[in-house]
Design an enzyme around this catalytic site. Sequence first.
Site, PDB file in Angstrom:
ATOM      1  N   THR A 117       0.756  -1.229  -0.100  1.00  0.00           N
ATOM      2  CA  THR A 117      -0.323   0.150  -0.203  1.00  0.00           C
ATOM      3  C   THR A 117       0.982   1.335   0.535  1.00  0.00           C
ATOM      4  OG1 THR A 117      -1.180   1.209   1.506  1.00  0.00           O
ATOM      5  CG2 THR A 117      -0.353  -0.308   2.605  1.00  0.00           C
ATOM      6  N   TYR A 141      -1.276   0.264  10.076  1.00  0.00           N
ATOM      7  CA  TYR A 141      -1.840  -0.902   9.139  1.00  0.00           C
ATOM      8  C   TYR A 141      -0.920  -0.463   8.122  1.00  0.00           C
ATOM      9  CZ  TYR A 141      -3.979  -0.804   4.183  1.00  0.00           C
ATOM     10  OH  TYR A 141      -4.012  -1.915   2.521  1.00  0.00           O
TER      11      TYR A 141
HETATM   12  N1  LIG Z   1      -9.139  -0.898  -1.185  1.00  0.00           N
HETATM   13  C1  LIG Z   1      -7.812  -0.714  -1.367  1.00  0.00           C
HETATM   14  O1  LIG Z   1      -7.871   0.755  -1.665  1.00  0.00           O
HETATM   15  C2  LIG Z   1      -6.316  -0.950  -0.942  1.00  0.00           C
HETATM   16  C3  LIG Z   1      -5.299   0.368  -0.853  1.00  0.00           C
HETATM   17  C4  LIG Z   1      -4.026  -0.575  -1.106  1.00  0.00           C
HETATM   18  C5  LIG Z   1      -3.624  -1.655  -0.576  1.00  0.00           C
HETATM   19  N2  LIG Z   1      -5.293  -2.965  -0.453  1.00  0.00           N
HETATM   20  C6  LIG Z   1      -4.612  -4.226  -0.158  1.00  0.00           C
HETATM   21  O2  LIG Z   1      -4.951  -5.031  -1.493  1.00  0.00           O
HETATM   22  C7  LIG Z   1      -5.535  -6.613  -0.538  1.00  0.00           C
HETATM   23  C8  LIG Z   1      -6.897  -6.980  -0.738  1.00  0.00           C
HETATM   24  O3  LIG Z   1      -7.477  -5.786   0.166  1.00  0.00           O
HETATM   25  P1  LIG Z   1      -9.380  -5.151  -0.453  1.00  0.00           P
HETATM   26  O4  LIG Z   1      -9.720  -3.843  -1.207  1.00  0.00           O
HETATM   27  O5  LIG Z   1     -10.158  -6.458  -1.342  1.00  0.00           O
HETATM   28  O6  LIG Z   1      -9.804  -5.363   0.563  1.00  0.00           O
HETATM   29  P2  LIG Z   1     -11.344  -6.631   0.886  1.00  0.00           P
HETATM   30  O7  LIG Z   1     -11.277  -6.622   2.945  1.00  0.00           O
HETATM   31  O8  LIG Z   1     -12.842  -6.602   0.390  1.00  0.00           O
HETATM   32  O9  LIG Z   1     -10.752  -8.195   1.185  1.00  0.00           O
HETATM   33  C9  LIG Z   1      -9.576  -8.750   1.818  1.00  0.00           C
HETATM   34  C10 LIG Z   1      -9.658 -10.288   1.850  1.00  0.00           C
HETATM   35  O10 LIG Z   1      -9.469 -11.367   2.645  1.00  0.00           O
HETATM   36  C11 LIG Z   1      -9.929 -11.882   2.924  1.00  0.00           C
HETATM   37  N3  LIG Z   1      -9.004 -12.188   4.593  1.00  0.00           N
HETATM   38  C12 LIG Z   1      -8.352 -11.270   5.651  1.00  0.00           C
HETATM   39  N4  LIG Z   1      -8.107 -12.190   6.466  1.00  0.00           N
HETATM   40  C13 LIG Z   1      -7.676 -13.283   6.467  1.00  0.00           C
HETATM   41  C14 LIG Z   1      -7.267 -14.645   6.877  1.00  0.00           C
HETATM   42  N5  LIG Z   1      -6.175 -14.420   8.087  1.00  0.00           N
HETATM   43  N6  LIG Z   1      -7.143 -16.200   5.805  1.00  0.00           N
HETATM   44  C15 LIG Z   1      -7.823 -15.376   4.658  1.00  0.00           C
HETATM   45  N7  LIG Z   1      -8.666 -14.522   4.408  1.00  0.00           N
HETATM   46  C16 LIG Z   1      -8.590 -13.764   5.015  1.00  0.00           C
HETATM   47  C17 LIG Z   1     -10.964 -11.470   3.425  1.00  0.00           C
HETATM   48  O11 LIG Z   1     -12.464 -12.744   3.568  1.00  0.00           O
HETATM   49  C18 LIG Z   1     -11.752 -10.826   2.227  1.00  0.00           C
HETATM   50  O12 LIG Z   1     -12.021 -11.039   1.346  1.00  0.00           O
HETATM   51  C19 LIG Z   1      -5.736  -6.266   1.099  1.00  0.00           C
HETATM   52  O13 LIG Z   1      -4.270  -7.442   1.451  1.00  0.00           O
HETATM   53  C20 LIG Z   1      -5.420  -4.212   1.497  1.00  0.00           C
HETATM   54  O14 LIG Z   1      -4.399  -3.965   2.605  1.00  0.00           O
HETATM   55  C21 LIG Z   1      -6.024  -2.713  -0.534  1.00  0.00           C
END
Ligand SMILES: NC(=O)c1ccc[n+]([C@@H]2O[C@H](COP(=O)([O-])OP(=O)(O)OC[C@H]3O[C@@H](n4cnc5c(N)ncnc54)[C@H](O)[C@@H]3O)[C@@H](O)[C@H]2O)c1
Length: 331
Positions: A117, A141
């Site tokens: 991120t 985070y």
């Molecule tokens: N959305 C953004 O703008 C953004 C920006 C920077 C980084 N990210 C990173 O991208 C990744 C995905 O983000 P997202 O927006 O799709 O979030 P999201 O919450 O929609 O998806 C995360 C998924 O991981 C699963 N999960 C969480 N912990 C788990 C575990 N211990 N074991 C198994 N499954 C688990 C959740 O059920 C969910 O389906 C994350 O790592 C986040 O930090 C997202």
Amino acid sequence: MAVLVTGGAGYIGSHMVWRMLDQGEDVVVLDRLSTGFDWAVPAEAELILGDIADQALVEETIARRGIDAIIHFAGSIVVPDSVADPLGYYLNNTVKSRALIESAVRCGVPHFIFSSTAAVYGTPETSPVAEGAALQPESPYGTSKLMTEIMLRDAAAAHDLAYTVLRYFNVAGADPGLRTGQSTKGATHLIKVAAEAATGKRAGMDVFGTDYPTPDGTCIRDYIHVSDLADAHAAALARLRAGGASITANCGYGKGYSVLEVIDAVKRVTGRDFEIRLGERRAGDAVSIVADPALAKAEFGWRPRFDDLDTIVSHAVRWEEHLRVANSGKA
Ligand SMILES: NC(=O)c1ccc[n+]([C@@H]2O[C@H](COP(=O)([O-])OP(=O)(O)OC[C@H]3O[C@@H](n4cnc5c(N)ncnc54)[C@H](O)[C@@H]3O)[C@@H](O)[C@H]2O)c1
């Protein structure tokens, strides 16, 4: 040969699953459904319900399906929650990622892609910010993600593992074919919130801070379409499979929009007005965070297809309408 997508039932992960299936890959999803949805995983992918830290499950899956790449999205993602519950975030994002990386090493998985991120930069000293900038996360985070970056670097130096770390900026939009989109309940992402306001799902919205040193006083961010982000992962995977060395790259467009510009775009695209409540600054919001995306373009040959704010907004709004219709059908 198959690809293991952790967090593949979540917002970004489900787009990646479709992206991989579109190019004919075998895909396995591992997700505990804490924020994801089983319906977001296409039937063509195997969905395993479980935790990334369940090493017996992960290692059995890697062996059974011949996994050659892990694309690791699973994690906890809400910055203020990480301030309230730092140890929970270090557990899910750092400690459990360590277990997953260890399983990858033990089973000889050669390729690993990790969702990092822009929060690892904190308040960047330069804008746009390049990968070599100082890493000074301002939340648990961001720190939890940076620690995983460091573990991957050290594990790759010691073992037969090549990785790509992708640092996402602000991810938004939905699959243009509406096969998936952002369905998170209580999401805090600006474009999602504004799309909810435009579709009547919430009564107006708040703007946090109007006295920042920017042209209209609101914060500036770099919004990247989720399908372009999935393309960047696909390109990164192809590069690793072709023998590319481990690398860390930004994923953004290199263009910033203010909060008010985004809200104007949502109103313009939908032709709908909604109430905006101008409020105080929120703790921890940096003034401006914009990516320098040159490295991903040069190294992966990544070419964004949806680099246009109105397109991102219109896909986000169409997904919101889709969810509204789907949910009214259930009522
Ligand atoms: N959305 C953004 O703008 C953004 C920006 C920077 C980084 N990210 C990173 O991208 C990744 C995905 O983000 P997202 O927006 O799709 O979030 P999201 O919450 O929609 O998806 C995360 C998924 O991981 C699963 N999960 C969480 N912990 C788990 C575990 N211990 N074991 C198994 N499954 C688990 C959740 O059920 C969910 O389906 C994350 O790592 C986040 O930090 C997202």
